[in-house]
Design a protein around this motif. Structure first.
Motif, PDB file in Angstrom:
ATOM      1  N   UNK B 145      23.428  -7.707  18.800  1.00  0.00           N
ATOM      2  CA  UNK B 145      24.779  -7.906  19.322  1.00  0.00           C
ATOM      3  C   UNK B 145      24.941  -9.302  19.907  1.00  0.00           C
ATOM      4  N   UNK B 146      23.917  -9.766  20.618  1.00  0.00           N
ATOM      5  CA  UNK B 146      23.961 -11.121  21.181  1.00  0.00           C
ATOM      6  C   UNK B 146      23.916 -12.161  20.066  1.00  0.00           C
ATOM      7  N   UNK B 147      23.127 -11.886  19.048  1.00  0.00           N
ATOM      8  CA  UNK B 147      22.999 -12.838  17.935  1.00  0.00           C
ATOM      9  C   UNK B 147      24.352 -13.051  17.266  1.00  0.00           C
ATOM     10  N   UNK B 148      25.090 -11.955  17.026  1.00  0.00           N
ATOM     11  CA  UNK B 148      26.386 -12.132  16.360  1.00  0.00           C
ATOM     12  C   UNK B 148      27.379 -12.872  17.257  1.00  0.00           C
ATOM     13  N   UNK B 149      27.139 -12.856  18.563  1.00  0.00           N
ATOM     14  CA  UNK B 149      28.062 -13.553  19.469  1.00  0.00           C
ATOM     15  C   UNK B 149      27.791 -15.055  19.524  1.00  0.00           C
ATOM     16  N   UNK B 150      26.573 -15.480  19.194  1.00  0.00           N
ATOM     17  CA  UNK B 150      26.261 -16.914  19.339  1.00  0.00           C
ATOM     18  C   UNK B 150      26.104 -17.632  18.008  1.00  0.00           C
ATOM     19  N   UNK B 151      26.217 -16.871  16.917  1.00  0.00           N
ATOM     20  CA  UNK B 151      25.872 -17.423  15.611  1.00  0.00           C
ATOM     21  C   UNK B 151      26.792 -18.591  15.221  1.00  0.00           C
ATOM     22  N   UNK B 152      28.024 -18.612  15.741  1.00  0.00           N
ATOM     23  CA  UNK B 152      28.955 -19.683  15.383  1.00  0.00           C
ATOM     24  C   UNK B 152      29.071 -20.728  16.492  1.00  0.00           C
ATOM     25  N   UNK B 153      28.104 -20.713  17.405  1.00  0.00           N
ATOM     26  CA  UNK B 153      28.089 -21.662  18.528  1.00  0.00           C
ATOM     27  C   UNK B 153      29.456 -21.752  19.211  1.00  0.00           C
ATOM     28  N   UNK B 154      29.877 -20.672  19.832  1.00  0.00           N
ATOM     29  CA  UNK B 154      31.217 -20.643  20.439  1.00  0.00           C
ATOM     30  C   UNK B 154      31.302 -21.516  21.686  1.00  0.00           C
ATOM     31  N   UNK B 155      32.526 -21.959  21.992  1.00  0.00           N
ATOM     32  CA  UNK B 155      32.728 -22.747  23.221  1.00  0.00           C
ATOM     33  C   UNK B 155      32.671 -21.832  24.428  1.00  0.00           C
ATOM     34  N   UNK B 156      33.163 -20.620  24.223  1.00  0.00           N
ATOM     35  CA  UNK B 156      33.244 -19.672  25.327  1.00  0.00           C
ATOM     36  C   UNK B 156      32.518 -18.399  24.914  1.00  0.00           C
ATOM     37  N   UNK B 157      31.525 -18.055  25.712  1.00  0.00           N
ATOM     38  CA  UNK B 157      30.715 -16.888  25.380  1.00  0.00           C
ATOM     39  C   UNK B 157      31.005 -15.807  26.411  1.00  0.00           C
ATOM     40  N   UNK B 158      31.420 -14.642  25.945  1.00  0.00           N
ATOM     41  CA  UNK B 158      31.787 -13.566  26.856  1.00  0.00           C
ATOM     42  C   UNK B 158      30.901 -12.368  26.582  1.00  0.00           C
ATOM     43  N   UNK B 159      30.104 -12.003  27.566  1.00  0.00           N
ATOM     44  CA  UNK B 159      29.120 -10.949  27.357  1.00  0.00           C
ATOM     45  C   UNK B 159      29.329  -9.834  28.374  1.00  0.00           C
ATOM     46  N   UNK B 160      29.623  -8.658  27.864  1.00  0.00           N
ATOM     47  CA  UNK B 160      29.866  -7.521  28.751  1.00  0.00           C
ATOM     48  C   UNK B 160      28.560  -6.750  28.917  1.00  0.00           C
ATOM     49  N   UNK B 161      27.952  -6.882  30.056  1.00  0.00           N
ATOM     50  CA  UNK B 161      26.670  -6.265  30.380  1.00  0.00           C
ATOM     51  C   UNK B 161      25.593  -6.558  29.335  1.00  0.00           C
ATOM     52  N   UNK B 162      25.261  -7.846  29.195  1.00  0.00           N
ATOM     53  CA  UNK B 162      24.356  -8.245  28.117  1.00  0.00           C
ATOM     54  C   UNK B 162      22.928  -7.719  28.267  1.00  0.00           C
ATOM     55  N   UNK B 163      22.479  -7.476  29.490  1.00  0.00           N
ATOM     56  CA  UNK B 163      21.074  -7.088  29.640  1.00  0.00           C
ATOM     57  C   UNK B 163      20.916  -5.604  29.928  1.00  0.00           C
ATOM     58  N   UNK B 164      22.021  -4.874  29.875  1.00  0.00           N
ATOM     59  CA  UNK B 164      21.960  -3.440  30.124  1.00  0.00           C
ATOM     60  C   UNK B 164      21.057  -2.769  29.088  1.00  0.00           C
ATOM     61  N   UNK B 165      20.058  -2.044  29.566  1.00  0.00           N
ATOM     62  CA  UNK B 165      19.184  -1.328  28.641  1.00  0.00           C
ATOM     63  C   UNK B 165      18.019  -2.126  28.104  1.00  0.00           C
ATOM     64  N   UNK B 166      17.871  -3.349  28.578  1.00  0.00           N
ATOM     65  CA  UNK B 166      16.722  -4.139  28.129  1.00  0.00           C
ATOM     66  C   UNK B 166      15.568  -3.989  29.110  1.00  0.00           C
ATOM     67  N   UNK B 167      14.350  -4.185  28.597  1.00  0.00           N
ATOM     68  CA  UNK B 167      13.210  -4.120  29.519  1.00  0.00           C
ATOM     69  C   UNK B 167      13.088  -5.460  30.253  1.00  0.00           C
ATOM     70  N   UNK B 168      12.297  -5.510  31.309  1.00  0.00           N
ATOM     71  CA  UNK B 168      12.258  -6.728  32.136  1.00  0.00           C
ATOM     72  C   UNK B 168      11.959  -8.003  31.344  1.00  0.00           C
ATOM     73  N   UNK B 169      11.085  -7.919  30.359  1.00  0.00           N
ATOM     74  CA  UNK B 169      10.787  -9.127  29.575  1.00  0.00           C
ATOM     75  C   UNK B 169      11.993  -9.569  28.761  1.00  0.00           C
ATOM     76  N   UNK B 170      12.643  -8.595  28.179  1.00  0.00           N
ATOM     77  CA  UNK B 170      13.821  -8.921  27.371  1.00  0.00           C
ATOM     78  C   UNK B 170      14.937  -9.477  28.242  1.00  0.00           C
ATOM     79  N   UNK B 171      15.082  -8.882  29.439  1.00  0.00           N
ATOM     80  CA  UNK B 171      16.085  -9.397  30.372  1.00  0.00           C
ATOM     81  C   UNK B 171      15.811 -10.858  30.680  1.00  0.00           C
ATOM     82  N   UNK B 172      14.556 -11.140  30.941  1.00  0.00           N
ATOM     83  CA  UNK B 172      14.168 -12.508  31.264  1.00  0.00           C
ATOM     84  C   UNK B 172      14.524 -13.447  30.110  1.00  0.00           C
ATOM     85  N   UNK B 173      14.216 -13.022  28.896  1.00  0.00           N
ATOM     86  CA  UNK B 173      14.508 -13.867  27.740  1.00  0.00           C
ATOM     87  C   UNK B 173      15.999 -14.130  27.581  1.00  0.00           C
TER      88      UNK B 173
END
Lengths: 244, 330
Positions: B145-173
């Motif tokens: 989901x994050x990949x499809x949001x950044x693939x076109x290098x947008x000027x404005x990136x809007x992420x609704x709870x981007x790290x919800x459900x990720x483990x601590x390492x993934x959150x960090x990344x």
């Protein structure tokens, strides 16, 4: 136009990555063939035409087409992907048309796969291939009409089963509006001109004309108007129901 | 600094319910804005309006100077958006999804190749590119989901709870990625994880019941905490009584709390009057009395505290005046 094509291509490939396409095609072919041979007694009739093949199409479509159309929007709304789709740089109208076209092409593929019937009838005799072609076109147009209605209903709900049942009912009304029962229902309390215009809306009446081999401009206009109006309403429903 | 997003008097009503109530703020290039608030406070609704999914009841939203209701397509092209829960087509593979997004966004072959390579590398999804999305774990789905949001290098990136459900390492990344991407872009994330705001955001907006209740950088938000400038002391249990007495007698100390108590060790927290700095005087007093301590530190303040203070009042909830993590531990 390009956007419609991109959306339609994604949709169409989605049909074939799930079992839906194969189940649908197999059932459609089995039923279309079975009805023709057993109920229509195609071989026993001894006539080189496909009339008994096409005569069952409206009834097949009555429940098979809503089965294709029910997921078009209900699934998107249920899974939330509608938000992903509608925040891409595409208009709602383009998505509505793209989705419809994909489903229509899919129905066309299923219909085209009945070609062995056409080959058989040509081996057995000398049918009027012009009439057969006209009937195929008519059948596909009718499928399009049913699909557009189903897509429209699908946009109203998140529940695919509700979408299926309502779409079937709506298609039934449109199909049967030329039949006496529906006619007499309206005749009791509406003016004669209204009764006549309701009968003009009948898929059955319009399809039967085309399947006789007469492609009347009025029949084409009829099916394309049904599709056009249904898709227009579809777009309005999607827009209105976005936030809910 | 160019202003990428400008929101003025934004209001969204669903019948009698006001989901977003007269919200105004702007976001500049290079900012990472954390949007925080309780569930149902209007964070997602605001984001949905900015991305053109919903239309506002009143107010204006401008992205890069263009009005969102008048130029929806142009704006959607400039925005990268991850909806809440990262809904994606389960029957597609990540690679076909990314290709689809690039096509819809009219990227050239070159841009598509570069964009996909970039997103795949940044989000470490190379090994799942050809598996149907529905078979992926929650963490991988989120990353697709994050990949499809950044693939076109947008000027404005809007992420609704981007790290919800990720483990601590993934959150960090993901947080590292956000920091890295923020340079040329503006990023807005919504979250309930307050440590995330401290970790990545240059600015935080607190929203409750559709109203903005705070707009500040995380540090100054922290300083609004009742614990701001409090002094924490860890010392042997034997010394505790003497230390508490000393602190109670000290000017500038408003209250002393015992936050942790074990057989051998005690942790105290001295809250200062008006959040003034008391470390120096506490330190001197400890030396004078010859109290033996293991650790002294200054509390910067807890965002959680501030968050509760700001949102409870608006939500009309009763608040225990002593409610904070320290008191509940004591």
């Amino acid at each position: 136009m390009l956007n419609i094509w991109i959306v339609a291509r994604r949709e169409l490939s989605a049909y074939f990555t799930s079992p839906l396409a194969y189940v649908f095609i197999v059932i459609f072919l089995a039923l279309a063939g079975g009805l023709t041979f057993f109920f229509g007694q195609w071989l026993e009739r001894g006539q080189a035409d496909l009339q008994v093949f096409f005569i069952y199409h409206p009834y097949l479509y009555l429940f098979l087409i809503p089965a294709v159309g029910m997921r078009l929007w209900a699934e998107e709304r249920k899974s939330g992907t509608i938000e992903f789709l509608l925040t891409l740089p595409v208009t709602t109208g383009q998505i509505v048309v793209g989705k419809f076209l994909a489903a229509w092409v899919f129905a066309g593929i299923a219909l085209a796969l009945t070609f062995p019937m056409w080959i058989t009838v040509n081996m057995l005799g000398q049918p009027d291939n012009g009439v057969i072609l006209a009937a195929y076109i008519g059948s596909w147009l009718m499928a399009g009409g049913f699909l557009a209605l189903s897509a429209c209903v699908s946009a109203m709900t998140k529940n695919q089963v509700i979408a299926f049942v309502l779409a079937s009912a709506l298609c039934f009304v449109f199909m049967m509006s030329g039949v006496e029962i529906i006619q007499s229902f309206f005749r009791a309390w509406t003016p004669q001109t209204f009764v006549e215009s309701v009968s003009e809306l009948s898929f059955l009446t319009n399809f039967n004309e085309v399947s006789q081999g007469v492609i009347d401009v009025r029949d084409l206009v009829f099916f394309f108007s049904v599709i056009g109006i249904a898709l227009f309403v579809n777009t309005a429903i999607v827009e209105a129901k976005k936030g809910v | 600094m160019t202003t990428l997003l400008d929101i003025r008097g934004l209001t969204k009503k669903y019948g009698p319910i006001t989901a977003v109530d007269d919200v105004s703020f702007s976001v500049d290039q290079g900012e990472v804005l954390g949007f925080i608030g309780p569930n149902g406070s209007g964070k997602s609704t605001t984001m949905k309006i900015v991305t053109g999914f919903l239309t506002p009841t009143s107010g204006t939203v401008e992205v890069g100077g263009l009005d969102v209701t008048r130029h929806p397509l142009e704006i959607k092209r400039r925005i990268g958006y991850l909806p809440e829960g990262a809904p994606l087509y389960g029957d597609m593979t990540p690679i076909s999804l990314l290709n689809f997004v690039c096509k819809v966004r009219r990227l050239s072959k070159e841009e598509t190749k570069r964009g996909i390579e970039y997103a795949v590398e940044k989000l470490h999804i190379a090994n799942v590119l050809y598996q149907p999305i529905e078979t992926l774990s929650k963490g991988y789905k989120r990353r697709v989901g994050l990949a499809q949001a950044i693939v076109h290098e947008p000027e404005l990136l809007i992420l609704d709870e981007p790290t919800d459900g990720l483990d601590p390492n993934q959150k960090h990344e993901v947080r590292e990625l956000l920091k890295e991407m923020s340079g040329k872009k503006a990023v807005i994330i919504s979250t309930h994880i307050l440590e995330e705001v401290e970790a990545v955001c240059s600015r935080a907006i607190v929203i409750a019941k559709g109203k903005m209740v705070a707009d500040a950088d995380p540090l100054s938000l922290q300083s609004r905490s009742r614990l701001h400038n409090a002094v924490g002391i860890r010392l042997p249990a034997a010394q505790a009584q003497a230390c508490i007495e000393m602190l109670n007698g000290l000017g500038g100390v408003h209250q002393v709390r015992t936050t942790v108590e074990t057989a051998s060790m005690v942790e105290l927290m001295a809250l200062s009057t008006d959040n003034s700095e008391i470390l120096a005087s506490v330190h001197t007093a400890i030396d004078e009395k010859g109290i033996q301590v293991n650790e002294i530190y200054v509390e910067r303040g807890r965002l959680e505290d501030v968050f509760r203070d700001l949102t409870y009042a608006v939500e009309g909830l009763q608040q225990d005046p002593d409610a904070n993590p320290e008191a509940s531990n004591a």
